[in-house]
Design a protein around this motif. Structure first.
Motif, PDB file in Angstrom:
ATOM      1  N   LEU A   1      -4.720  40.390  10.010  1.00 58.38           N
ATOM      2  CA  LEU A   1      -3.831  39.368  10.554  1.00 58.38           C
ATOM      3  C   LEU A   1      -4.582  38.114  10.975  1.00 58.38           C
TER       4      LEU A   1
ATOM      5  N   ASP B   1       0.542  34.638  17.822  1.00 55.02           N
ATOM      6  CA  ASP B   1       1.720  34.429  16.991  1.00 55.02           C
ATOM      7  C   ASP B   1       2.238  35.740  16.406  1.00 55.02           C
ATOM      8  N   ALA B   2       1.353  36.728  16.279  1.00 56.68           N
ATOM      9  CA  ALA B   2       1.749  38.037  15.753  1.00 56.68           C
ATOM     10  C   ALA B   2       2.335  38.943  16.832  1.00 56.68           C
ATOM     11  N   GLY B   3       2.397  38.453  18.088  1.00 56.11           N
ATOM     12  CA  GLY B   3       3.025  39.224  19.156  1.00 56.11           C
ATOM     13  C   GLY B   3       2.087  39.932  20.099  1.00 56.11           C
TER      14      GLY B   3
ATOM     15  N   GLU C   1      -6.177  46.306  11.005  1.00 52.10           N
ATOM     16  CA  GLU C   1      -4.915  45.572  11.087  1.00 52.10           C
ATOM     17  C   GLU C   1      -5.133  44.220  11.762  1.00 52.10           C
TER      18      GLU C   1
ATOM     19  N   ARG D   1      -3.526  33.041  15.961  1.00 52.78           N
ATOM     20  CA  ARG D   1      -2.904  33.902  14.956  1.00 52.78           C
ATOM     21  C   ARG D   1      -2.473  35.240  15.557  1.00 52.78           C
ATOM     22  N   LEU D   2      -3.261  35.773  16.466  1.00 51.90           N
ATOM     23  CA  LEU D   2      -2.927  37.054  17.083  1.00 51.90           C
ATOM     24  C   LEU D   2      -1.785  36.899  18.083  1.00 51.90           C
TER      25      LEU D   2
ATOM     26  N   GLN E   1       9.650  41.207  13.600  1.00 53.28           N
ATOM     27  CA  GLN E   1       9.014  40.013  13.056  1.00 53.28           C
ATOM     28  C   GLN E   1       7.626  39.766  13.628  1.00 53.28           C
ATOM     29  N   LEU E   2       7.167  40.677  14.497  1.00 55.36           N
ATOM     30  CA  LEU E   2       5.892  40.501  15.191  1.00 55.36           C
ATOM     31  C   LEU E   2       5.029  41.733  14.965  1.00 55.36           C
ATOM     32  N   PRO E   3       4.091  41.688  14.029  1.00 55.46           N
ATOM     33  CA  PRO E   3       3.312  42.882  13.686  1.00 55.46           C
ATOM     34  C   PRO E   3       2.459  43.436  14.821  1.00 55.46           C
ATOM     35  N   LEU E   4       2.100  42.600  15.804  1.00 52.89           N
ATOM     36  CA  LEU E   4       1.329  43.081  16.955  1.00 52.89           C
ATOM     37  C   LEU E   4       2.178  43.064  18.221  1.00 52.89           C
TER      38      LEU E   4
END
Length: 605
Positions: free
Chosen positions: A232, A116-118, A228, A113-114, A72-75
């Motif tokens: 994001l 939150d993306a992991g 990427e 945002r980053l 669930q975390l693209p980064l």
């Protein structure tokens, strides 16, 4: 003679693909961050940083990620750094001026945002004070050098952000770019630097240098990772009135690449850089048609940034400090921001009129060229030379950068070659606003042909993991087209009239056959999924709003219809399929691999 530094042999491979492979194999984020922090402590120039998060804070974040759902975390577990004129909640923002320092309560939108993306934050990086400079020497926190030479500037203003990536301290970093600060440091450290279209990335939580022109920028080891991050972080932000809705534009297959006329190419006596650019043009000639253009209006536009009323915008962040404590401002920076006091509202209006005139002069270039390719910097100066002549040499470094935001261009700096003296040389691709994804794809192709390692590390470029496409818009539907709706084909207008945007060129999974349907006007193909004997077909993926998609589908004539099409990477999108009854007696043209090739064969016979 340069004090060339060898690649860092023990530098970890921080490409996204390498980290994801390690995590997929069972390595924890905690273990990877422990090793990375040891590397940073011993192998990375400490002057790259203004503030590093305490080890225990980084490890606490790593443990939290270990307990999270990585899918669930693209980064997930990707380390990054932030230029210290961008807010991170609870951490001082200094803009490289201790007297200006404050502690924000919330993070900048892009940072949040980053996170939150992991992604996992390592620290805040050094910069030319108040993001004013292209050299990296205007900071009371010290002068980081290029990772390739202790004697040469790192580039600025995003000096520490570039060095941190190139030295293997982080996978990517955020910088800012008003005059070239997201590009020159990339070139001087052999990494990728994205300067997005203004407003693509929110500026909320960024200390302004010249707010109407500022952009957050992204440094990465390769174009794929950088895109990427851009995807994001992008998107409209209610907290930033200057953020914009993306209007993505692609590039044609037959590329026209603009280059300055020979008599307008300036390298300030650096024949090594001149030779490197000539070699770059030889490579570019294999990627498209080289078209010479008049660089004069670009150069005239560049002069406006520091010799026009836009200098007054730099007072937004510095005016009170300039009045109350002028000695707190670094001398070269102070000499620049003080110029802002000279300009009136009348000067500002004259400046905007002059800029409009210059934009009109530049317009013919974009009629003749799809992109332009310039040296990122005309030369690479030594630190002592810049200190002795801080303003003039800094100005030289902006020769091929300062005009970009004034002309509303997007840009991508990519490594090109290593000079004989051990320093890197880079070029920058430019295009009008919203060509960002197209530039990313072009830059990736060029970068890979350079066969250079990543930054100052020995690691080779990984395989591209990004498709270089814009993120899907909320409520949109993606549609695969294979025939008359392809760009340049007779029915493409049915997509563009409905504000459709091209996402990417690709192929279907090898599960389809293609037929030329008899009697159709204009000529159309029919695609059918088969149980065996299928081939991969070239197609395009377009994106439409739900309302536009519904209107489009309602007008599709039999025997065509819309079903689900499997792409070569496994993604399933809506797409044209044909009723089986209409294929009886139709010519099977699958051997051509796509409709364009079949149509081309008809004109050759």
């Amino acid at each position: 003679m340069s004090l060339a530094l060898p690649p860092l042999p023990e530098s970890p491979d921080l490409s996204f693909s390498a980290l994801r492979a390690a995590y997929a194999a069972g390595e924890t984020v905690s273990a990877r961050m422990q090793d990375l922090l040891d590397h940073i402590d011993t192998r990375v120039d400490p002057l790259a940083w203004i503030y590093r998060l305490p080890r225990e804070d980084v490890m606490a974040r790593a443990r939290a990620l270990d307990a999270a759902d990585a899918t669930q975390l693209p980064l997930f577990g990707i380390p990054f750094a932030v230029k210290d004129n961008i807010d991170v909640a609870g951490i001082p923002t200094t803009a490289a001026c201790p007297e200006f320092s404050y502690i924000p309560k919330v993070s900048a939108t892009v940072v949040q945002r980053l996170l939150d993306a992991g992604a996992i934050l390592i620290g805040k990086t050094n910069l030319d004070q108040f993001a004013t400079g292209l050299v990296g020497v205007r900071s009371p926190y010290g002068v980081p050098s290029s990772v390739f030479s202790r004697e040469h500037v790192s580039g600025g203003s995003s000096s520490g952000s570039a060095v941190a990536v190139a030295a293997g301290a982080v996978s990517f970093s955020l910088g800012t770019d008003t005059a070239g600060s997201g590009r020159v440091p990339a070139a001087f450290n052999n990494i990728v630097g994205y300067k997005p279209t203004r407003g693509m990335l929110s500026g909320a939580g960024m200390v302004p240098a010249c707010r109407s022109l500022d952009t957050v920028s992204v440094f990465a080891l390769n174009c794929s990772d950088g895109w990427e991050v851009m995807s994001l972080a992008a998107g409209r932000d209610a907290a930033d009135p200057l953020s914009r809705t993306a209007l993505p534009v692609g590039l044609p297959k037959r590329l026209r690449i603009g280059v300055p006329r020979m008599d307008q190419r300036e390298f300030f006596g650096d024949t090594t850089a001149e030779v490197a650019y000539a070699a770059a043009l030889d490579r570019l000639a294999k990627m498209g048609e080289l078209v010479e253009f008049d660089f004069a209006p670009f150069s005239e536009t560049a002069a406006l940034l520091y010799e026009g009323p836009w200098v007054a915008e730099r007072l937004e962040a510095t005016q009170q400090l300039l009045r109350d404590n002028p000695n707190a401002i670094e001398p070269a920076v102070r000499s620049i921001v003080e110029k802002g006091l000279r300009y009136s509202a009348v000067d500002a209006h004259r400046g905007y009129t002059h800029l409009a005139t210059l934009r009109a002069k530049v317009a013919p270039t974009w009629a003749a060229c799809d992109v332009i390719a310039l040296p990122t910097a005309p030369t690479h100066y030594r630190i002592d030379a810049v200190r002795a002549d801080p303003v003039r040499l800094n100005s030289h470094l902006g020769t091929y950068t300062n005009f970009a935001n004034l002309l509303d261009l997007c840009a991508l700096a990519v490594p090109s070659s290593m000079r004989p003296d051990g320093l890197p040389f880079g070029i920058t691709f430019f295009a009008p606003a919203w060509h960002d994804a197209a530039l990313a794809k072009l830059g990736d192709r060029y970068h890979r042909e350079s066969a250079l390692p990543c930054g100052g590390t020995p690691h080779a470029l990984p395989s591209a993991s990004s498709r270089f496409e814009w993120p899907a818009q909320p409520g949109s539907i993606r549609l695969a087209v294979v025939g008359a709706h392809l760009d340049g084909m007779p029915l493409n207008h049915e997509l563009t009239e409905r504000a459709g945007r091209l996402v990417r060129d690709c192929e279907s999974a090898p599960q389809y056959r293609l037929y030329a349907l008899p009697g159709t006007v204009p000529p159309k193909p029919g695609m059918q999924r088969v149980a065996e004997g299928g081939v991969a077909l070239k197609l395009q993926v377009w994106e439409l709003s739900a309302a536009a998609f519904g209107d489009f589908v309602s007008r599709i004539p039999a025997p065509l219809g819309i079903g689900s099409v499997v792409l070569d990477d496994g993604e399933v999108v809506k797409g044209f399929l044909c009723e089986a009854i209409a294929l009886q007696g139709a010519q099977d043209i699958s051997e051509f691999g796509g409709w364009r090739a079949y149509v081309a064969s008809l004109t050759c016979t």
